[in-house]
Each structure stands twice: as structure tokens, then as C-alpha cells.
Design an enzyme around this catalytic site. Sequence first.
Site: not given
Ligand SMILES: CC(=O)SCCNC(=O)CCNC(=O)[C@H](O)C(C)(C)COP(=O)(O)OP(=O)(O)OC[C@H]1O[C@@H](n2cnc3c(N)ncnc32)[C@H](O)[C@@H]1OP(=O)(O)O
Ligand SMILES: O=C([O-])CC(=O)C(=O)O
Length: 374
Positions: A220, A257, A259, A310, A354
Site C-alpha cells: 500500500h 506498479f 493496482h 507511488d 462484520r
Molecule cells: C497508493 C497505493 O497504495 S497504490 C499500490 C501500491 N502498491 C504497490 O505498488 C505494490 C506492488 N503492487 C502490487 O503488489 C499489486 O499490484 C497490488 C497490491 C497493488 C494489487 O494487487 P492485486 O489486485 O492482488 O494484483 P492483481 O490481481 O492485479 O495481480 C495480477 C497479476 O499481476 C502480478 N502483479 C501485480 N502487480 C505486480 C507488480 N507490482 N510486480 C510484479 N507483478 C505484479 C501479480 O503477481 C499477478 O500475477 P499472477 O496472476 O501471475 O499471480
Molecule cells: O486504492 C487502493 O487500493 C490503493 C491506492 O491507490 C490508494 O489508497 O491511494
Amino acid sequence: MAKVLKGAGLRGQVAGKTALSTVGKSGSGLTYRGYDIKDLAKQCQFEEVAYLILKGKLPNQQELNEYKQTLRSLRGLPDALKEVLERIPADAHPMDVLRTGCSMLGNLETEESFDQQQQATDRMLACFPSIICYWYRYSHDGVRIDVETDDDSIGAHFLHMLHGKKSNSLHEQVMHVSLILYAEHEFNASTFTARVCASTLSDMHSCVTGAIGSLRGPLHGGANEAAMEMIEGFTSPEHAEKEMLGKLERKEKIMGFGHAIYSDSDPRNEVIKTWAKKLAEDVGDTVLYPVSERCEEVMWREKKLFCNADFFHASAYHFMGIPTKLFTPIFVMSRLTGWAAHVMEQRADNRIIRPSADYNGEAPRNVPPMAERD
Ligand SMILES: CC(=O)SCCNC(=O)CCNC(=O)[C@H](O)C(C)(C)COP(=O)(O)OP(=O)(O)OC[C@H]1O[C@@H](n2cnc3c(N)ncnc32)[C@H](O)[C@@H]1OP(=O)(O)O
Ligand SMILES: O=C([O-])CC(=O)C(=O)O
């Protein structure tokens, strides 16, 4: 690494109503109370957007002046809070410092009734930058800084305390944009944490303390720091490309990367990327920005994964001389507005949150006497 189940993480399930923002709806990408994020970032100061999110309308000039004056008057820290901050070691993570600072403030200035929710929120908006910088400067430089500056905005107040001198107008402008971009995002993990806490009719400081803990994780808010740690290890775009391909080959997660909601772009990226480029030119950078662009190209070409909010925040903050470990606390300074507005919205129409669990444990069984256990 835990195995990801299909449909896990409540993905795609509606967990409640909100009038605060829309995320990923076709056409406009991200709106706060109906206003497009790109227009807000172009035309507004952060305090205007905080007012919009918290009070439901954009302020007129007089309302904005009064709101900024109120926030300026709330920057000071109680002595008991300063004493706590002085005891936290320099190698603590600033998100832990902020979590403790918020909780301590809740002890000293408890929200006694929901009538005080706006007051409690304004106080936190005004003094979270003071908490971060008071601890940072005391533990790293050994100085007890004056946190009651007369800077016009929250962003300028933060940079002034951090660097010990007034910020320039470019940096103040970037802080406005950054804080606007991070302010609100519907039912993300940290906001949902705050809403679950609010649904028990708990106090505002407890809701925010829990939300800080949720935002801290690298999946996150913590992703901006993790992205910085990665890109500063790359010496050229070619080096970045080679390393990124290796990471993808090894199936490593690349922070900054992807979302959970957006499928082909995060609208905040385009905005902060433009400002990161301006800052790169301002400092004469020839490595970090081109490296960041190459990472973006490789991820899209290889995996159709795009930069989230980010990724380019990392280089933008770095060019402004902000230490990496303070990146996620800046996110808190901003997202506090969204958290508090969601707490208020939850309180206005509450039922305890809940959900149910799908039990997959042992069938009912008898408790064996002690002598018969393995
Ligand atoms: C402001 C914020 O909070 S924005 C989010 C910040 N977080 C990050 O940048 C952390 C890196 N990103 C991630 O871990 C994820 O993309 C998340 C947590 C943001 C979203 O998670 P999810 O919704 O579960 O991802 P999603 O289901 O779209 O993933 C699809 C596929 O892409 C892959 N993938 C997604 N993000 C990434 C990444 N950053 N790097 C490499 N692979 C990735 C997953 O491993 C998955 O592969 P699979 O199908 O072979 O298992
Ligand atoms: O909406 C999300 O899952 C994460 C995000 O981009 C934020 O909190 O800004």
C-alpha cells in the site's frame, strides 16, 4: 509468500456506500466529490481540497483563508508529546513514530464526543508534519525545532521544519499537488481499516492510528519508499532494464506498479510524473528520471503493468531533498483527510462492519485430557 486465492481480498465486492470519491470509473478516472483529480491538482491548493473532502464543498476565498488560519494556529505540540517523541530512537521507522504520535495525541486531546470530530481532524492535519519533523530533527540532528512556523501551507510548513529553511515556490507547489493526489481513494486498505474501526463507534484517533498501520505496508503506501530503494540502485536506463527483466524472470513483485482497481493506468501517475520531470530539470538530474522512465517502459512492454501513484512520487520527493523514510509519512499527512471524511460518513449512517468467514478448519472434536496429547 502466501498463496493468492481467486476472489480473495474482497476484490470486486461492494462493502458500503460513499459520496467522497469514485475510483476507476470510465471517463474520469478519479474524482473527489465529483471533481476530476487532474483539475483539482491544476487549480487548487491542498487545503482547498481537504476542505472539499471534509466539508463537502470547495471553499470560497474567505473560507479558505479562515481554514488555513485555523490550521496554522494548531501546529504546536504538547510537551508530553514532545517528551514521547524524544524517547523514540533514530532508527525507528517514521510511520511507527507517527502511529505512536497519533495515539499519544489521542490520550492528551481525547475526542470526547462526535461533535468534536472536525476539530480533532483539523488538529491532526495541522500537527502531523510537526510530529514527524520534531522527531526526525531531534533524533538525527539533536535539535529541538520550533514547530510553530508561519508558513502558508501544510506542505511548506513540513519542508521548512525538515530543511531548517523556507521552501522555494516550486517545491511548495509540488507539495500541494502531491498532497492533493494522495488525499482520498475510496475503500483502499487503510481507509477500510479506519471505517471498520469507526463502525464500532470508536474515537477518531483510534481510527487514524489503525489506518496508519495499514498504510505502512509495502503493498500500500509503503510502496513509494520501496520504489525509491529500487531505482537508486540503478546506474543507467540500460542497467535498470537488465535488472527489471531479471526481477520479472524471478517473479518478484515490483513496488510502485499495478493496482487493485485500475486496469490500465492510475490517473495520478501522469500528474506526478510531469512534476517529477520538472524537478529533475531543476536539479540537473541525468540518471534517476531516465531510469524511472525506463522502468515504466519495461513493465508496460513485458507485463502490461503500469505505474501507480507511488512510483514517480519516489523521484519527485528525492529531488526535493526529502529522506526516503519520510515518503510514506507524507502520504499520511494527506490521506488523513480521506480517512477522517470516511469516519464521519460511516458515523452518519452506521452499522457495525462484520463480514462472515468461510470456515475451512477442523470438524468439531473433543478436548483430549492433558495426558493424551502429543
Ligand atoms: C497508493 C497505493 O497504495 S497504490 C499500490 C501500491 N502498491 C504497490 O505498488 C505494490 C506492488 N503492487 C502490487 O503488489 C499489486 O499490484 C497490488 C497490491 C497493488 C494489487 O494487487 P492485486 O489486485 O492482488 O494484483 P492483481 O490481481 O492485479 O495481480 C495480477 C497479476 O499481476 C502480478 N502483479 C501485480 N502487480 C505486480 C507488480 N507490482 N510486480 C510484479 N507483478 C505484479 C501479480 O503477481 C499477478 O500475477 P499472477 O496472476 O501471475 O499471480
Ligand atoms: O486504492 C487502493 O487500493 C490503493 C491506492 O491507490 C490508494 O489508497 O491511494
